[in-house]
Design a protein around this motif. Structure first.
Motif: not given
Length: 125
Positions: A68-72, A76-81
């Motif tokens: 789950l940590s790797a998934y989240v 997060a990498d796909q959410v614009p900063e």
């Protein structure tokens, strides 16, 4: 499901909800294990089968948390900063103060109670 099977994009809210469901399942399994361990310590000697079963459940919880940590993190990498999120109300739901602080971006510091003990220590007796 095959790892090579391509899925259609999904709404972020749905993905986060699925992670929350998994975390809730882990919490519930952890509570069952907590009860089993307390029962074993206080009431009777567990059988070898019970002990091995509980160890397997703990191993699965640890592995699932890692996945789950790797998934989240990938999520997060796909959410614009540049997409700010209001966290005050979310953090207000967190009863573990050190966790709330960490989720707010502050370094984790143990919470010490009135007796000078670090909060979260286990008192079995």
């Amino acid at each position: 499901m095959s790892r090579s099977a391509r899925l259609d994009p999904m709404p972020l809210a749905q993905l986060v909800s699925l992670v929350a469901d998994e975390l809730r399942d882990l919490r519930d399994e952890g509570r069952r294990l907590e009860d089993a361990i307390a029962h074993a310590i206080l009431d009777h000697e567990p059988t070898r089968r019970e002990a091995l079963g509980n160890l397997q459940k703990i191993d699965l919880i640890v592995q699932t948390l890692g996945e789950l940590s790797a998934y989240v993190l990938a999520l997060a990498d796909q959410v614009p900063e540049a997409h700010p999120v209001e966290v005050h109300d979310m953090l207000a739901r967190i009863t573990l103060r050190d966790l709330a602080g960490k989720l707010a971006g502050h370094p984790r510091q143990p919470v010490v109670d009135e007796a000078g003990r670090i909060s979260g220590e286990v008192d079995l007796f």
